[in-house]
Each structure stands twice: as structure tokens, then as C-alpha cells.
Design an enzyme around this catalytic site. Structure first.
Site, PDB file in Angstrom:
ATOM      1  N   GLY A  40     -15.317  25.420 -15.037  1.00  0.00           N
ATOM      2  CA  GLY A  40     -15.628  25.844 -13.674  1.00  0.00           C
ATOM      3  C   GLY A  40     -17.072  26.246 -13.443  1.00  0.00           C
ATOM      4  N   CYS A 249       7.041   9.751   4.816  1.00  0.00           N
ATOM      5  CA  CYS A 249       6.202   8.551   4.974  1.00  0.00           C
ATOM      6  C   CYS A 249       6.992   7.465   5.717  1.00  0.00           C
ATOM      7  CB  CYS A 249       5.761   8.033   3.615  1.00  0.00           C
ATOM      8  SG  CYS A 249       4.961   6.412   3.680  1.00  0.00           S
ATOM      9  N   CYS A 252       7.458   4.291   3.033  1.00  0.00           N
ATOM     10  CA  CYS A 252       8.218   4.369   1.775  1.00  0.00           C
ATOM     11  C   CYS A 252       9.198   5.536   1.755  1.00  0.00           C
ATOM     12  CB  CYS A 252       7.280   4.454   0.568  1.00  0.00           C
ATOM     13  SG  CYS A 252       6.561   6.083   0.321  1.00  0.00           S
ATOM     14  N   CYS A 274       1.710   7.515   3.478  1.00  0.00           N
ATOM     15  CA  CYS A 274       1.067   8.053   2.277  1.00  0.00           C
ATOM     16  C   CYS A 274      -0.422   7.730   2.290  1.00  0.00           C
ATOM     17  CB  CYS A 274       1.644   7.412   1.014  1.00  0.00           C
ATOM     18  SG  CYS A 274       3.360   7.776   0.693  1.00  0.00           S
ATOM     19  N   CYS A 280       2.423   4.573  -2.564  1.00  0.00           N
ATOM     20  CA  CYS A 280       3.289   4.044  -1.499  1.00  0.00           C
ATOM     21  C   CYS A 280       3.780   2.633  -1.862  1.00  0.00           C
ATOM     22  CB  CYS A 280       2.507   4.025  -0.186  1.00  0.00           C
ATOM     23  SG  CYS A 280       3.538   3.934   1.283  1.00  0.00           S
TER      24      CYS A 280
HETATM   25 ZN   LIG Z   1       4.540   6.056   1.409  1.00  0.00          ZN
END
Ligand SMILES: [Zn+2]
Lengths: 307, 200
Positions: A40, A249, A252, A274, A280
């Protein structure tokens, strides 16, 4: 899934392997080793000019160029997609300069260079994800002077950041930051996760993959080793929450992925899909169907894949 | 030049051997305590493990002063390193970016090397520790970034006080030196972020 191959005669260029000269690679590699030892913390490095316009992720490209070798398979995504102009030109750059094997399949990639997303498919041990970072300093909006932010990190003085987030809650009832949402890495450094949606922040925590970050303009490299604590800043009375959607979505049917709203016809109809195009496509190939898949296939928006 | 004065070769294919060596180091330091192998296809100079020589060929140059034990500095190893990497060899441990130490020698201790400073903890030394073996010794348990839960290691041929020195080093975090244990073509990373849970 597509494997991109280039003819061999394209791979004998006049410049060095992966474009950068060996001295520059050594300098970047040394910075990367210190970066993983202090998760970090932003390591300064001597960023080089790259043959791609600024804003195209020259920091991420330099990190990828310093690590990539002949046995790697490279995936490049931009806003979750493999086929955007930015992703395609970075992929071509490494096909040309590093003779790189490239892939769109998250699980096949050994290096994933990304802008704006972490893939939905869980990353694995042995994979490296390289983030393109426009602004590596999470405190910059609060304190414009580099000398001051460096001291704030040195002494872990992060009170100003907490105050800013809390003011946000007092005004709006929640933290309104939706991307590049600051994280605390290994309990020590407040770090910018790059402009990924806060939806992706939890994927960084204890990831089995190595996460590397390159900021070209700001000349900073930082890292999160595998299995490292990454905590999104929050408050006991206002715990961190990721974005959520009321519908899955449209293509999908996934209910667990980050969705983009897209316009699907000239009458302004919209649907949510997506943002991770490979995720997807993989789900559709597996037979998952969203409510809008038939319509989208009819209008030529997507190819309907038969399972 | 007589055969005795000839400097042994470095990498035969510097671009790809450097890249492979770097990835082994990156893996070693991002997953502390895991054994990593480097391509041992070089003959290291006398007194240097192959892994040590390969790490330095991959990382050291005119920007990185190197500290070596005096016998190495004055012998073929020092000559080899100056020739192949263009490094400056320093006599003062605190000035080194990279250092090679004998795991059994009492001096210099890890505290003699540069731990960086609070604003630039990256300006710390990386110490390559040459040991008798990376396995088969007394065990210790590690935890911290790069380690899911805990990880046990048992390197052999290290001075008795090394684990206490490493605990002190980890207590300086985010300052501190980063260690790579080297033996043969094997390496094992112990960055400052690694905590020594218990000596067993
Ligand atoms: Zn999707």
C-alpha cells in the site's frame, strides 16, 4: 474466448523486448520488490515516456513491461471489456513488443492489466493483476502538497480523511464516493484502489492474486501481495456497502455482477448488463439466459450462444 | 589473460534470464517463506550461491551500491560483480542497497543495514543471506502479508540470533530491511512485513 496470435515476422523489432531498456526494467523491478515488502505504500520510480498517449495507462503498461516474459498469457480489460479501443491497443502493443500470448479468458491469464474493473471470476494464486492508476494519492484532494501527504502517510495521520468521509455522511446520509473508494492496506497505509467501482473493493481483500499498481504521470508504483488485508474505510454506525441493483443482468441473468446501463434501441429503451464482458459471455455459453437476451439477439446487439 | 584472472561469464541471455530471476524474486517476496527456484544455468563466482549471483545480475547496477563480506569483496566475487553489473562495492553496510551476508557470521547484524526512513521506507537495503540449506533446520512460523494464516519454514545454517534480529526488524515496520535467503538455485523471501510468530 479468443486467442490472439501474431505472425513471427512481426516480433523481431528494432527495440528491446517489451519495449523498455534493461536498465529501466531493473529500476522498475527494484521498485516493485520494495512495493510488495511495504503493501500500500507508494514507491516513487523514474517513469518513462511510452509510445502511447498519456491517459492510456502508461504506468500500468510500464509495470506489465517490467514483469512480462515468454511464458505469460496477458489479458487486458478496460471498463470490464476486452474489446475497447484502449484494451485492444495495449494488447497489440505487447503482442508486437513482447511476443506475448494474449487471452480474453480470466482464468487462463497469468497477467491481467486493467482499467476500471476487477474481473468477476475470482482470481487465483499465481495470477498478477496490474492496475492502471491515474491518481495514486488518496489524500491529494484533501492536501495538494506532496511534501504534506508524504508526512501524513509517514505518521499514519489519516484523521483528515476520516473527517471528510464523515462530513459526507452528515450531509448525504452516506459516503457518496462510488469509485476509487479509499482502502486501508495491511492495517497501515491508506491507499487508492484506482478508479474501480467500490463494488470491486471487497475482491481486493485477501485475494490469492498479486495486485500491482502503476501510475505513469505521477511516477508511483504500489502493491498488495496475496492474502493481505484490504479494508474499505468506514464507520461503525455507517458500515461500508457496495452498489446493488434491483434487477439481474438482462443478457445472462447474473445477480452477482457489476452492471452497466446500456441503451438498446433508438427509442431510448435501456437494460442493465454485466460490465465484465467475458463473464457475461461465459455465463451465456453455459446456458444462462437473461430476460432481454432474445430481444438483444434479434436486434444484433449480441450473438445468441446456444449452450 | 590467464585462466585464473578470467572473470566468469554472467547471463548467456540477459533479457530473459533477468526477467525469470525477477519473477522468482517477486514471488519469493510477495509470498514469504515459499521456496522459489531460479534458472541455475550460470557458474557463480567463488563464495556466492547461484541464487545470490542470479539475483544480483538481475537487479544490481551502477545505481545500487553493494556490500559484500571482505573475503568476497577482495576476491573473484567482487571482481565479477563490478564487471557484470557495474556496481560500486561499499565497505560500510549502511550505504548498501544490496548486501550479501554469510548466514553463520555474527557480524554484520541486520541492524547495520539501512532500514529506510519514515517518508521513504523503500530506500532500505535488501539483504541476501547465504545459508547452508533452505530446509532441514530448526523451524519457525511466519505470518503476515502473502501468507494465508501461517507458514512454517526451517532454513539451516543461520546464526542463532537471526530470528530475534528479524523480530526487531519487523517491529520497525513499515521501515526495515528485506531478506532473501539463498542456497543453490533456491530462494526464500522474508520481507519486513513478515512476522516471526514463534521459534519452535
Ligand atoms: Zn451478464
Amino acid at each position: 474466448m479468443t486467442m490472439h496470435q501474431v505472425p513471427a515476422e512481426d516480433t523481431k523489432p528494432a527495440y528491446n523486448y517489451a519495449y523498455l531498456d534493461e536498465q529501466t526494467k531493473r529500476m522498475i523491478r527494484r521498485a516493485l520488490l520494495k512495493a510488495v515488502a511495504v503493501p500500500g505504500y507508494q514507491v516513487p520510480f523514474g517513469s518513462r515516456e511510452m509510445p502511447l498517449a498519456r491517459g492510456w495507462g502508461t504506468g500500468g503498461i510500464q509495470v506489465t513491461a517490467a514483469i512480462i516474459g515468454p511464458s505469460d498469457a496477458l489479458k487486458v480489460i478496460d471498463q470490464g471489456a476486452d474489446d475497447t479501443t484502449n484494451a485492444v491497443s495495449i494488447r497489440k502493443f505487447f503482442e508486437r513488443t513482447a511476443d506475448a500470448r494474449t487471452t480474453e479468458a480470466t482464468e487462463e491469464a497469468t497477467i491481467i492489466q486493467t482499467r476500471h474493473r476487477i474481473p468477476e471470476a475470482p482470481l487465483k494464486s499465481g495470477q498478477v493483476i496490474v492496475y492502471q492508476v491515474p491518481m495514486p494519492e488518496p489524500l491529494r484532494k484533501l492536501e495538494p502538497r506532496e511534501a504534506e501527504t508524504r508526512k501524513m502517510h509517514a505518521w499514519a495521520e489519516y484523521g483528515l480523511m476520516q473527517v471528510k468521509l464523515y462530513e459526507n455522511i452528515a450531509r448525504f446520509g452516506e459516503v457518496t464516493t462510488t469509485y476509487d473508494y479509499p482502502v486501508l492496506v495491511n492495517g497501515r497505509y491508506v491507499t487508492a484502489p484506482s478508479p474501480i467501482p467500490k463494488f470491486d473493493n471487497p475482491k481486493m481483500h485477501m485475494s490469492p492474486a498479486l495486485q500491482l499498481f502503476g501510475a505513469g504521470r505521477e511516477k508511483r508504483i504500489y502493491a498488495i501481495p496475496p492474502h493481505t488485508s484490504v479494508k474499505s474505510l468506514d464507520f461503525e454506525d455507517h458500515p461500508f456497502r457496495i452498489q446493488s441493483w434491483t434487477e439481474p443482468c438482462g443478457l445472462c441473468g447474473a445477480g452477482d455482477s457489476y452492471l452497466d446501463e446500456v441503451v438498446i434501441d433508438d427509442r431510448g429503451a435501456r437494460m442493465f448488463v454485466c460490465s465484465d464482458s467475458h463473464y457475461c459471455e461465459t455465463r451465456r455459453a453455459e446456458g444462462h439466459r437473461g430476460a432481454m437476451l432474445g430481444d438483444a439477439a434479434l436486434t444484433g446487439l449480441v450473438e445468441e450462444t446456444k449452450p | 589473460m590467464s585462466a585464473q584472472n578470467m572473470i566468469a561469464p554472467g547471463f548467456s541471455d540477459p533479457v530473459f534470464q533477468s526477467q525469470a530471476a525477477f519473477r522468482a524474486l517477486l514471488d519469493a517476496l510477495s509470498e514469504p517463506g515459499t521456496l522459489r527456484r531460479v534458472d541455475g544455468d550460470i557458474t557463480p563466482p567463488e563464495g556466492m550461491e547461484a541464487a545470490t549471483a542470479i539475483a544480483l545480475l538481475a537487479l544490481a547496477d551502477y545505481e545500487t551500491p553493494v556490500w559484500l563480506p571482505q573475503a568476497l569483496r577482495d576476491g573473484p566475487a567482487g571482481q565479477w560483480l563490478r564487471f557484470h553489473c557495474g556496481v560500486t562495492l561499499v565497505a560500510e553496510p549502511g550505504q548498501a542497497t544490496f548486501a550479501v551476508i554469510d548466514g553463520t557470521a555474527a557480524e554484520p547484524t541486520l541492524a547495520a543495514f539501512n532500514p529506510g526512513n519514515d517518508q521513504f521506507p523503500d530506500r532500505s537495503a535488501t539483504v541476501l543471506v547465504q545459508g547452508a540449506a533452505l530446509e532441514g533446520g530448526a523451524g519457525v512460523t511466519l505470518s503476515g502479508p502473502g501468507i494465508p494464516g501461517t507458514r512454517d519454514i526451517a532454513p539451516n545454517g543461520l546464526r542463532a540470533g537471526i530470528w530475534a534480529e528479524l523480530e526487531e526488524n519487523a517491529a520497525l515496520y513499515p521501515l526495515g530491511v528485506d531478506l532473501v535467503l539463498c542456497h543453490g538455485d533456491g530462494m526464500l523471501g522474508l520481507p519486513r512485513s513478515t512476522r516471526i510468530e514463534e521459534a519452535r
